[in-house]
Design a protein around this motif. Sequence first.
Motif, PDB file in Angstrom:
ATOM      1  N   ARG A  88       0.819  -1.214   0.000  1.00 11.77           N
ATOM      2  CA  ARG A  88       0.000   0.000   0.000  1.00 11.77           C
ATOM      3  C   ARG A  88       0.853   1.264   0.000  1.00 11.77           C
ATOM      4  O   ARG A  88       0.385   2.332   0.418  1.00 11.77           O
ATOM      5  CB  ARG A  88      -0.941  -0.004   1.227  1.00 11.77           C
ATOM      6  CG  ARG A  88      -1.866  -1.189   1.320  1.00 11.77           C
ATOM      7  CD  ARG A  88      -2.824  -1.314   0.156  1.00 11.77           C
ATOM      8  NE  ARG A  88      -3.886  -0.324   0.160  1.00 11.77           N
ATOM      9  CZ  ARG A  88      -4.585   0.006  -0.935  1.00 11.77           C
ATOM     10  NH1 ARG A  88      -4.324  -0.546  -2.104  1.00 11.77           N
ATOM     11  NH2 ARG A  88      -5.533   0.916  -0.865  1.00 11.77           N
ATOM     12  N   LYS A  91      -0.304   4.522  -1.314  1.00 13.84           N
ATOM     13  CA  LYS A  91      -1.304   5.232  -0.496  1.00 13.84           C
ATOM     14  C   LYS A  91      -0.659   5.867   0.734  1.00 13.84           C
ATOM     15  O   LYS A  91      -1.367   6.434   1.578  1.00 13.84           O
ATOM     16  CB  LYS A  91      -2.410   4.259  -0.031  1.00 13.84           C
ATOM     17  CG  LYS A  91      -3.053   3.456  -1.135  1.00 13.84           C
ATOM     18  CD  LYS A  91      -3.936   4.318  -2.030  1.00 13.84           C
ATOM     19  CE  LYS A  91      -4.373   3.521  -3.246  1.00 13.84           C
ATOM     20  NZ  LYS A  91      -5.106   4.306  -4.221  1.00 13.84           N
ATOM     21  N   THR A 129     -20.506  -7.233   2.180  1.00 17.84           N
ATOM     22  CA  THR A 129     -19.772  -7.604   0.964  1.00 17.84           C
ATOM     23  C   THR A 129     -18.607  -6.641   0.745  1.00 17.84           C
ATOM     24  O   THR A 129     -17.477  -7.056   0.482  1.00 17.84           O
ATOM     25  CB  THR A 129     -20.715  -7.567  -0.259  1.00 17.84           C
ATOM     26  OG1 THR A 129     -21.704  -8.555  -0.070  1.00 17.84           O
ATOM     27  CG2 THR A 129     -19.977  -7.819  -1.562  1.00 17.84           C
ATOM     28  N   ALA A 130     -18.872  -5.345   0.871  1.00 15.41           N
ATOM     29  CA  ALA A 130     -17.819  -4.352   0.621  1.00 15.41           C
ATOM     30  C   ALA A 130     -16.638  -4.581   1.553  1.00 15.41           C
ATOM     31  O   ALA A 130     -15.477  -4.547   1.121  1.00 15.41           O
ATOM     32  CB  ALA A 130     -18.392  -2.946   0.792  1.00 15.41           C
ATOM     33  N   ARG A 134     -13.200  -5.534  -0.244  1.00 12.93           N
ATOM     34  CA  ARG A 134     -12.241  -4.431  -0.371  1.00 12.93           C
ATOM     35  C   ARG A 134     -10.800  -4.842  -0.059  1.00 12.93           C
ATOM     36  O   ARG A 134      -9.896  -4.545  -0.859  1.00 12.93           O
ATOM     37  CB  ARG A 134     -12.681  -3.235   0.472  1.00 12.93           C
ATOM     38  CG  ARG A 134     -11.948  -1.959   0.121  1.00 12.93           C
ATOM     39  CD  ARG A 134     -12.450  -0.758   0.907  1.00 12.93           C
ATOM     40  NE  ARG A 134     -13.839  -0.422   0.645  1.00 12.93           N
ATOM     41  CZ  ARG A 134     -14.844  -0.594   1.518  1.00 12.93           C
ATOM     42  NH1 ARG A 134     -14.614  -1.105   2.719  1.00 12.93           N
ATOM     43  NH2 ARG A 134     -16.076  -0.276   1.199  1.00 12.93           N
ATOM     44  N   LEU A 137      -9.483  -6.666  -3.032  1.00 13.91           N
ATOM     45  CA  LEU A 137      -9.216  -5.784  -4.182  1.00 13.91           C
ATOM     46  C   LEU A 137      -7.908  -5.018  -3.969  1.00 13.91           C
ATOM     47  O   LEU A 137      -7.129  -4.828  -4.896  1.00 13.91           O
ATOM     48  CB  LEU A 137     -10.366  -4.788  -4.379  1.00 13.91           C
ATOM     49  CG  LEU A 137     -11.741  -5.372  -4.684  1.00 13.91           C
ATOM     50  CD1 LEU A 137     -12.774  -4.254  -4.806  1.00 13.91           C
ATOM     51  CD2 LEU A 137     -11.711  -6.190  -5.961  1.00 13.91           C
ATOM     52  N   GLN A 138      -7.688  -4.594  -2.734  1.00 13.61           N
ATOM     53  CA  GLN A 138      -6.508  -3.766  -2.454  1.00 13.61           C
ATOM     54  C   GLN A 138      -5.219  -4.574  -2.357  1.00 13.61           C
ATOM     55  O   GLN A 138      -4.152  -4.083  -2.708  1.00 13.61           O
ATOM     56  CB  GLN A 138      -6.715  -3.014  -1.124  1.00 13.61           C
ATOM     57  CG  GLN A 138      -7.830  -1.981  -1.187  1.00 13.61           C
ATOM     58  CD  GLN A 138      -8.098  -1.339   0.170  1.00 13.61           C
ATOM     59  OE1 GLN A 138      -7.717  -1.889   1.211  1.00 13.61           O
ATOM     60  NE2 GLN A 138      -8.767  -0.203   0.172  1.00 13.61           N
ATOM     61  N   LYS A 141      -5.532  -8.194  -5.514  1.00 11.44           N
ATOM     62  CA  LYS A 141      -5.557  -7.547  -6.846  1.00 11.44           C
ATOM     63  C   LYS A 141      -6.091  -8.476  -7.946  1.00 11.44           C
ATOM     64  O   LYS A 141      -6.274  -9.665  -7.737  1.00 11.44           O
ATOM     65  CB  LYS A 141      -4.158  -7.051  -7.240  1.00 11.44           C
ATOM     66  CG  LYS A 141      -3.564  -6.059  -6.262  1.00 11.44           C
ATOM     67  CD  LYS A 141      -3.955  -4.667  -6.651  1.00 11.44           C
ATOM     68  CE  LYS A 141      -3.291  -3.635  -5.780  1.00 11.44           C
ATOM     69  NZ  LYS A 141      -3.961  -2.339  -5.900  1.00 11.44           N
ATOM     70  N   ILE A 148     -10.751  -5.979 -14.115  1.00 15.09           N
ATOM     71  CA  ILE A 148     -11.635  -5.852 -12.934  1.00 15.09           C
ATOM     72  C   ILE A 148     -11.815  -7.201 -12.248  1.00 15.09           C
ATOM     73  O   ILE A 148     -11.633  -8.264 -12.867  1.00 15.09           O
ATOM     74  CB  ILE A 148     -13.060  -5.358 -13.308  1.00 15.09           C
ATOM     75  CG1 ILE A 148     -13.639  -6.190 -14.474  1.00 15.09           C
ATOM     76  CG2 ILE A 148     -13.097  -3.878 -13.570  1.00 15.09           C
ATOM     77  CD1 ILE A 148     -15.133  -6.092 -14.617  1.00 15.09           C
ATOM     78  N   VAL A 149     -12.221  -7.101 -10.996  1.00 16.04           N
ATOM     79  CA  VAL A 149     -12.754  -8.266 -10.285  1.00 16.04           C
ATOM     80  C   VAL A 149     -14.271  -8.176 -10.441  1.00 16.04           C
ATOM     81  O   VAL A 149     -14.852  -7.103 -10.334  1.00 16.04           O
ATOM     82  CB  VAL A 149     -12.345  -8.220  -8.798  1.00 16.04           C
ATOM     83  CG1 VAL A 149     -13.075  -9.283  -7.998  1.00 16.04           C
ATOM     84  CG2 VAL A 149     -10.836  -8.385  -8.682  1.00 16.04           C
ATOM     85  N   ALA A 173     -23.034  -8.884  -7.766  1.00 11.12           N
ATOM     86  CA  ALA A 173     -22.546  -8.504  -6.434  1.00 11.12           C
ATOM     87  C   ALA A 173     -21.420  -7.474  -6.382  1.00 11.12           C
ATOM     88  O   ALA A 173     -21.188  -6.924  -5.313  1.00 11.12           O
ATOM     89  CB  ALA A 173     -22.098  -9.750  -5.685  1.00 11.12           C
ATOM     90  N   ILE A 174     -20.708  -7.216  -7.443  1.00  5.13           N
ATOM     91  CA  ILE A 174     -19.529  -6.348  -7.279  1.00  5.13           C
ATOM     92  C   ILE A 174     -19.627  -5.045  -8.081  1.00  5.13           C
ATOM     93  O   ILE A 174     -19.657  -3.966  -7.502  1.00  5.13           O
ATOM     94  CB  ILE A 174     -18.218  -7.094  -7.672  1.00  5.13           C
ATOM     95  CG1 ILE A 174     -18.058  -8.367  -6.832  1.00  5.13           C
ATOM     96  CG2 ILE A 174     -16.992  -6.165  -7.505  1.00  5.13           C
ATOM     97  CD1 ILE A 174     -17.879  -8.131  -5.354  1.00  5.13           C
ATOM     98  N   ASN A 175     -19.628  -5.144  -9.391  1.00  4.70           N
ATOM     99  CA  ASN A 175     -19.561  -3.929 -10.224  1.00  4.70           C
ATOM    100  C   ASN A 175     -20.953  -3.311 -10.359  1.00  4.70           C
ATOM    101  O   ASN A 175     -21.869  -3.954 -10.881  1.00  4.70           O
ATOM    102  CB  ASN A 175     -18.961  -4.276 -11.587  1.00  4.70           C
ATOM    103  CG  ASN A 175     -17.513  -4.685 -11.450  1.00  4.70           C
ATOM    104  OD1 ASN A 175     -16.628  -3.857 -11.277  1.00  4.70           O
ATOM    105  ND2 ASN A 175     -17.264  -5.993 -11.471  1.00  4.70           N
TER     106      ASN A 175
END
Length: 327
Positions: A88, A91, A129-130, A134, A137-138, A141, A148-149, A173-175
Amino acid sequence: MFGFGQLIDILKKSPKKIVFTEGTDPRILEAASRLLASNFLQPILVGDENEVTEAASECGFNIRGAEIVNPKTFDRFDEMVDLFCELRKSKGVTPEQARGILSQANYFGTMLVKMGLADALLGGATYSTADTVRPALQLIKTKPGNSIVSSCFILVRPSATGENAVLAMSDCAINIHPTEDELVEIAGETAECAKIFGIEPKIAFLSYSTLGSGKGEDVDKMRNAAAKAKAKYPDLPIEGEIQFDAAVAPRVARTKCPESEVAGYANTFIFPDINAGNIGYKIAQRLGNFDAYGPILLGLNAPINDLSRGCNASEVYSMAIITAALA
Ligand SMILES: CC(C)(COP(=O)(O)OP(=O)(O)OC[C@H]1O[C@@H](n2cnc3c(N)ncnc32)[C@H](O)[C@@H]1OP(=O)(O)O)[C@@H](O)C(=O)NCCC(=O)NCCS
């Protein structure tokens, strides 16, 4: 045809370890005790050792042999913090911030997978879910080559003849608002996933219009996405834009798109957005008597999946097997 026996056979040949981020949840403990009774999938429960064992004994589940990992006492925590900061660094995450983030089971469990200490992860019995997705995703990857996932649900309706109906639905569920190109990628990933479950994919890009019968931006999006998908995957049968009735009912298909090899027999459905997809799979589940397995995350570098917060122990057990078998 899909059966859990095949997935269990895969795991018996190559046993795996799966992290459960909610180690004290009774549904997780019940599923873990079932997994421990066999030897193809080793559960790792995240949580305080005393709290996890007490919760298990209160509920009457035998979890002897389960690995319990507590972020507070984990002996490789410093190494995990360093790796997290490295992952990370764009960030600007400080070691102190990383320690705080990694004390949360969702991030800690995901890092166990990242560090190769577990093969797969299942969370979301209490996390949204988020919050389950998350960290993946972070830190985990997207796979190389993917942008995308996304996710799919596998829907299974047992039949008296033994010929279960098995369908795939994406992205439920995601996008939230996938673009045309994202829909193309979702279709390709879903087709691959569908094959694992014994489906020979016949893909319908769903809309409120069939081949120009209706008009609007959303119709154009599904038509263009279907055209791009046909060009990208020439070996896959694809139709779109198409209404759901024309996609699944041969009689309607004969009227609305008689030339199509998919119409009337589609088994893999690409929805225009998450509203349609999420509502759609739940209608099949609640009114159509389909069992829904998922969301199965697609395009991720390691198998991590999300449970519905309304799940039961049997769904946790099934999703654990599906998740680990994809590893
Ligand atoms: C998946 C989801 C949680 C991501 O939301 P978010 O965390 O707010 O997303 P952000 O835009 O802050 O992105 C967080 C990180 O994930 C990445 N990301 C977001 N969506 C992604 C996707 N579909 N594929 C790959 N990476 C993605 C971002 O690039 C970002 O990475 P970075 O931190 O390294 O820069 C969001 O799309 C969502 O809420 N989807 C709906 C979930 C839901 O409610 N489903 C219904 C119930 S099943």
